[in-house]
Motif scaffolding. Structure first.
Motif, PDB file in Angstrom:
ATOM      1  N   LYS A 114      -6.030   8.470   8.970  1.00 28.81           N
ATOM      2  CA  LYS A 114      -7.238   7.358   8.001  1.00 28.81           C
ATOM      3  C   LYS A 114      -6.089   6.208   8.080  1.00 28.81           C
ATOM      4  CE  LYS A 114      -9.475   6.238   3.964  1.00 28.81           C
ATOM      5  NZ  LYS A 114      -9.874   6.482   2.766  1.00 28.81           N
ATOM      6  N   TYR A 162     -12.058   5.152  17.859  1.00 28.44           N
ATOM      7  CA  TYR A 162     -12.067   4.934  16.606  1.00 28.44           C
ATOM      8  C   TYR A 162     -13.330   5.565  15.729  1.00 28.44           C
ATOM      9  CZ  TYR A 162     -13.670   0.515  15.588  1.00 28.44           C
ATOM     10  OH  TYR A 162     -14.421  -0.855  15.553  1.00 28.44           O
ATOM     11  N   LYS A 167      -5.523   1.865   7.486  1.00 29.23           N
ATOM     12  CA  LYS A 167      -5.676   1.185   6.076  1.00 29.23           C
ATOM     13  C   LYS A 167      -7.076   0.314   6.046  1.00 29.23           C
ATOM     14  CE  LYS A 167      -3.227  -2.551   3.339  1.00 29.23           C
ATOM     15  NZ  LYS A 167      -2.633  -3.715   3.397  1.00 29.23           N
ATOM     16  N   SER A 168      -7.818  -0.005   7.232  1.00 29.02           N
ATOM     17  CA  SER A 168      -9.123  -0.374   7.414  1.00 29.02           C
ATOM     18  C   SER A 168     -10.247   0.398   6.932  1.00 29.02           C
ATOM     19  CB  SER A 168      -9.350  -0.815   8.926  1.00 29.02           C
ATOM     20  OG  SER A 168      -9.208   0.272   9.732  1.00 29.02           O
ATOM     21  N   GLY A 169      -9.905   1.787   6.704  1.00 28.80           N
ATOM     22  CA  GLY A 169     -10.980   2.720   6.350  1.00 28.80           C
ATOM     23  C   GLY A 169     -11.472   3.238   7.441  1.00 28.80           C
ATOM     24  N   ASN A 170     -10.914   3.174   8.653  1.00 25.64           N
ATOM     25  CA  ASN A 170     -11.373   3.820   9.819  1.00 25.64           C
ATOM     26  C   ASN A 170     -10.365   4.960  10.162  1.00 25.64           C
ATOM     27  OD1 ASN A 170     -13.746   2.249  10.757  1.00 25.64           O
ATOM     28  ND2 ASN A 170     -12.271   0.601  11.188  1.00 25.64           N
ATOM     29  N   TYR A 171     -10.808   5.680  11.251  1.00 28.21           N
ATOM     30  CA  TYR A 171      -9.953   6.997  11.299  1.00 28.21           C
ATOM     31  C   TYR A 171      -9.726   7.034  12.991  1.00 28.21           C
ATOM     32  CZ  TYR A 171     -11.074   8.792   6.924  1.00 28.21           C
ATOM     33  OH  TYR A 171     -11.383   8.678   5.525  1.00 28.21           O
ATOM     34  N   SER A 183       0.867  -1.088  -0.103  1.00 27.42           N
ATOM     35  CA  SER A 183      -0.190  -0.061   0.074  1.00 27.42           C
ATOM     36  C   SER A 183       0.776   1.334   0.116  1.00 27.42           C
ATOM     37  CB  SER A 183      -0.882  -0.017   1.102  1.00 27.42           C
ATOM     38  OG  SER A 183      -0.036   0.315   2.373  1.00 27.42           O
ATOM     39  N   VAL A 212      -2.769   5.062   6.217  1.00 30.35           N
ATOM     40  CA  VAL A 212      -2.707   5.616   4.929  1.00 30.35           C
ATOM     41  C   VAL A 212      -2.884   7.036   4.479  1.00 30.35           C
ATOM     42  CG1 VAL A 212      -3.450   3.088   4.273  1.00 30.35           C
ATOM     43  CG2 VAL A 212      -5.007   5.132   4.399  1.00 30.35           C
ATOM     44  N   ASP A 213      -3.270   7.738   5.568  1.00 35.66           N
ATOM     45  CA  ASP A 213      -3.394   9.296   5.190  1.00 35.66           C
ATOM     46  C   ASP A 213      -3.624  10.218   6.380  1.00 35.66           C
ATOM     47  OD1 ASP A 213      -3.283  11.402   3.574  1.00 35.66           O
ATOM     48  OD2 ASP A 213      -5.523  10.971   2.852  1.00 35.66           O
ATOM     49  N   ASN A 238     -15.406   5.794  11.950  1.00 39.32           N
ATOM     50  CA  ASN A 238     -15.765   5.091  10.835  1.00 39.32           C
ATOM     51  C   ASN A 238     -16.033   6.208   9.485  1.00 39.32           C
ATOM     52  OD1 ASN A 238     -18.366   6.233  11.099  1.00 39.32           O
ATOM     53  ND2 ASN A 238     -19.145   3.923  11.423  1.00 39.32           N
ATOM     54  N   LYS A 239     -15.649   7.585   9.860  1.00 41.17           N
ATOM     55  CA  LYS A 239     -15.653   8.655   8.812  1.00 41.17           C
ATOM     56  C   LYS A 239     -14.730   9.583   9.360  1.00 41.17           C
ATOM     57  CE  LYS A 239     -19.984   9.566   9.205  1.00 41.17           C
ATOM     58  NZ  LYS A 239     -21.426   9.466   8.946  1.00 41.17           N
TER      59      LYS A 239
END
Ligand SMILES: [Zn+2]
Length: 257
Positions: A239, A205, A241-245, A190, A227-228, A207-208
């Motif tokens: 952010k 954590y 990798k799972s898409g959570n924050y 990634s 990832v970000d 989810n957005k």
């Protein structure tokens, strides 16, 4: 094993700290609803109207776990003494053995998770209570003796429940211990920029990229691939990798490349 928790906080609930302070619960009380076939959503909707009499933090049925209230504050589940010490979990009742099995797995998991989040161990009448235990200890506070009879109707004793919660709790110890080793190797394919390790004992954590989108909690020592980095209302979030924050505040997390 892990289950999603649907957070649907009832508006207007009282915010009473535990006797040792906000967030300082000392254990859990295991309940059952005594309301055959009522779902967790039914219990939620009922308690949203009647919370001045009684409410719990969680209800579990054969398809979901719903969180009604913040575990940082006491609920009204089993009288004066238990409410200022413990988090309450309701198990929805059914006569269907398959539905029971589904709901019981979720019940064991959430009871273990609540205890594990504060590293309270699983000790009967210390960190782990049934409503019947609360009645036996403080008979002036409550007359209920759930979930003993209901569990028995499905062939499960309280000692079986305690040992199942212990096994789940111990499994959570193992999975958390292995996360930091696994996470870095999952970076390789990634555009990951690093790894974030949780420093706080328990941390939300999301989810957005939204501070209101709380999706659950993570625990000290857990590590996740970043990832970000995003800025939300002036504060940074990573952010994952799972898409959570998760928060990027160095008071609560440590970032490493
Ligand atoms: Zn009860």
């Amino acid at each position: 094993m892990s289950y999603p928790i649907t957070q649907s906080f009832i508006p207007g609930l009282p915010k009473n700290p535990y006797r040792n302070g906000v967030g300082a619960y000392e254990g859990v009380v295991a309940h059952s609803t005594d309301d055959l076939n009522a779902t967790a959503q039914n219990i939620h909707d009922f308690e949203a109207r009647t919370y001045n009499n009684a409410f719990v933090q969680f209800a579990v049925d054969w398809t979901c776990i719903i969180q009604f209230a913040d575990t940082n504050y006491g609920a009204y589940g089993a009288g004066y003494n238990a409410n200022q010490r413990f988090v309450h979990v309701e198990l929805c009742e059914t006569n269907d053995p398959d539905k029971f099995k589904e709901s019981y797995s979720r019940y064991v998991w959430i009871l273990a998770k609540i205890l594990h989040d504060r590293k309270l161990g699983v000790s009967e009448k210390a960190s782990f209570w049934t409503h019947a235990d609360v009645h036996a200890t403080w008979p002036q506070d409550t007359t209920h003796t759930d979930p003993v009879e209901y569990l028995q109707s499905h062939g499960v004793s309280v000692s079986q429940l305690v040992s199942d919660v212990k096994a789940q709790y111990n499994a959570m110890d193992v999975s958390i211990a292995t996360v930091p080793q696994k996470a870095p190797s999952s970076n390789s394919n990634s555009s990951a920029s690093g790894l974030v390790t949780v420093l706080a004992s328990s941390l939300y954590y999301y989810n957005k990229p939204d501070w209101n989108a709380k999706a659950g909690t993570v625990t000290k020592g857990e590590a996740f691939t970043v990832v970000d980095t995003v800025t939300v209302n002036g504060s940074k979030m990573y952010k994952l990798k799972s898409g959570n924050y998760i928060t990027a505040n160095p008071q609560y997390v440590k970032y490493t490349n």
